[in-house]
Design a protein around this motif. Sequence first.
Motif, short mmCIF file in Angstrom:
data_model
loop_
_atom_site.label_atom_id
_atom_site.label_comp_id
_atom_site.label_asym_id
_atom_site.label_seq_id
_atom_site.Cartn_x
_atom_site.Cartn_y
_atom_site.Cartn_z
N MET A 20 62.14 18.06 -1.92
CA MET A 20 60.75 17.66 -1.73
C MET A 20 60.62 16.14 -1.63
O MET A 20 59.85 15.63 -0.80
CB MET A 20 59.90 18.19 -2.89
N SER A 21 61.35 15.41 -2.45
CA SER A 21 61.29 13.94 -2.40
C SER A 21 61.77 13.41 -1.07
O SER A 21 61.21 12.45 -0.52
CB SER A 21 62.13 13.34 -3.53
N ASP A 22 62.81 14.03 -0.50
CA ASP A 22 63.41 13.54 0.74
C ASP A 22 62.65 13.98 1.99
O ASP A 22 62.61 13.24 2.97
CB ASP A 22 64.87 14.03 0.85
N CYS A 23 62.06 15.17 1.94
CA CYS A 23 61.54 15.78 3.17
C CYS A 23 60.06 16.11 3.15
O CYS A 23 59.55 16.68 4.13
CB CYS A 23 62.31 17.07 3.48
N TYR A 24 59.36 15.77 2.05
CA TYR A 24 57.96 16.21 1.99
C TYR A 24 57.05 15.11 1.42
O TYR A 24 56.27 15.36 0.50
CB TYR A 24 57.83 17.49 1.17
N THR A 25 57.14 13.92 1.99
CA THR A 25 56.16 12.90 1.65
C THR A 25 54.81 13.31 2.24
O THR A 25 54.72 14.23 3.07
CB THR A 25 56.57 11.54 2.22
N PHE A 26 53.76 12.62 1.84
CA PHE A 26 52.43 12.98 2.34
C PHE A 26 52.33 12.78 3.85
O PHE A 26 51.72 13.60 4.55
CB PHE A 26 51.36 12.15 1.62
N ASP A 27 52.96 11.73 4.37
CA ASP A 27 52.94 11.52 5.82
C ASP A 27 53.73 12.61 6.54
O ASP A 27 53.32 13.08 7.62
CB ASP A 27 53.53 10.14 6.15
N GLN A 28 54.86 13.02 5.97
CA GLN A 28 55.63 14.11 6.59
C GLN A 28 54.83 15.40 6.55
O GLN A 28 54.83 16.18 7.52
CB GLN A 28 56.96 14.29 5.84
N ARG A 29 54.11 15.65 5.48
CA ARG A 29 53.28 16.84 5.38
C ARG A 29 52.24 16.86 6.50
O ARG A 29 51.99 17.92 7.11
CB ARG A 29 52.59 16.89 4.01
N ARG A 30 51.63 15.74 6.75
CA ARG A 30 50.62 15.69 7.83
C ARG A 30 51.24 16.00 9.18
O ARG A 30 50.62 16.66 10.03
CB ARG A 30 49.94 14.32 7.84
N SER A 31 52.47 15.54 9.40
CA SER A 31 53.12 15.85 10.67
C SER A 31 53.47 17.33 10.76
O SER A 31 53.35 17.94 11.84
CB SER A 31 54.38 14.99 10.84
N TYR A 32 53.88 17.93 9.65
CA TYR A 32 54.16 19.37 9.65
C TYR A 32 52.90 20.17 9.96
O TYR A 32 52.94 21.19 10.65
CB TYR A 32 54.70 19.83 8.29
N GLN A 33 51.78 19.69 9.46
CA GLN A 33 50.51 20.40 9.63
C GLN A 33 50.06 20.43 11.09
O GLN A 33 49.31 21.32 11.50
CB GLN A 33 49.43 19.72 8.77
N GLU A 34 50.54 19.48 11.86
CA GLU A 34 50.17 19.41 13.28
C GLU A 34 50.96 20.39 14.15
O GLU A 34 50.61 20.57 15.32
CB GLU A 34 50.35 17.98 13.78
N ASP A 35 52.01 21.01 13.61
CA ASP A 35 52.76 22.02 14.38
C ASP A 35 51.86 23.21 14.68
O ASP A 35 50.87 23.46 13.99
CB ASP A 35 53.98 22.49 13.59
N ASN A 36 52.20 23.95 15.70
CA ASN A 36 51.40 25.10 16.09
C ASN A 36 51.23 26.11 14.97
O ASN A 36 50.17 26.73 14.82
CB ASN A 36 52.02 25.79 17.31
N ALA A 37 52.28 26.29 14.18
CA ALA A 37 52.22 27.27 13.09
C ALA A 37 51.43 26.75 11.89
O ALA A 37 51.04 27.53 11.01
CB ALA A 37 53.63 27.64 12.64
N GLY A 38 51.19 25.43 11.84
CA GLY A 38 50.50 24.85 10.70
C GLY A 38 51.44 24.49 9.57
O GLY A 38 50.98 24.06 8.50
#
Length: 383
Positions: A20-38
């Motif tokens: 989570m520390s390496d791959c799930y910062t708040f900015d990374q989360r926002r980019s994941y949210q923009e994927d088609n699947a959400g």
Amino acid sequence: MNFDLSDEQRLLQDSVGRLMSDCYTFDQRRSYQEDNAGYSEAMWARYAELGLLALPFAEEHGGFGGGAVDITIVMEAFGKALILEPYFATVVLAGSVLRYGASEEQKVEIIPAIADGSMKLAFAYAEAQSRFDLFDVGTKATKDADGWTLNGAKGLVLHGDAADKIVVTARTAGDTRDMDGIGLFLVDAEAPGLTRRGYATQDGLRAAEITLQNVPVRSGHVIGDPEGSFPIISRVADEAVAALCAEAVGCFIKMQTFTLDYLKTREQFGRKIGSFQVLQHRAVDMLVDLEQSRSMAMYAAMMAGESDATERERAVSAAKVQIGRSAKAIGHQSIQLHGGIGMTMEYSIGHYFKRVAMIDTLFGDADHHLRRLAALGGLVDRQ
């Protein structure tokens, strides 16, 4: 009751925390949210690689035989990161239905696919009239020559728009609010007559409204007793509440940490605002609520596997009451102490508040569980 983690559980805690520390910062989360699947399909694959998707399932079905405490460790880490992936829907909800109700053939067919990340599931239990009553089921299942036919509608099916299969509760006998006469049916998401309307929830996740019009279900896809599945549903809900309590604690930890950091850095009237005693008192109140929630979440995790339904229900309801109250208290304090920035979409604290508000509502809010606990005679049996 021993709350110490084993060596294996500490290793799990460290590995999930690092991911989570390496791959799930708040900015990374926002980019994941923009994927088609959400959410991030790549992160879903990482969960499979780490064995997180296989964690609670039996070893003979491709799992690791983990228990409620192991799920608690994962959910707390996921709460800190505000993950978007359908872990709760697939592994905790639908996965628990399979663990407690599915036949051996069904487990062999489905669980390995969950474990390797190739299959996602959802649990469709809520209806417009049911509110928090899991036994209030209006969707009908009618027996026919080939199996069953489902008709009805389900709401707020978490990650229902991304699921490959959906576990549906339906009534096979009795009136709408009877506890008997409820069955569990495994339905293919592309089955004829099933329609889904996906949407984003307030906390940034995904859900779906599902309509069932003469949806066929083969007899082999009935999970457990088609007229007596409510005890399974109730147990799944209790374990889900314990998992949600752990996720909420993860959110609380971040909310308290971010707020303390802000108090130590924000200046007003030429001084750090953390130097004002009244704000220090409010920060202490947040810590008290956090620690109370942490203790109750640990207690719920330890009791989630209890075979005595009454004792299990007492524990998880007591924990849910504390979590709901702390969600409001910590949420209000964190937003107010941040001032105007706490209300912005660009800052993370408001997103944590939305998530804990959703957790308070899922499977019954604090008031609902307080009434349930009172009906059970309180947390401690006085007889």
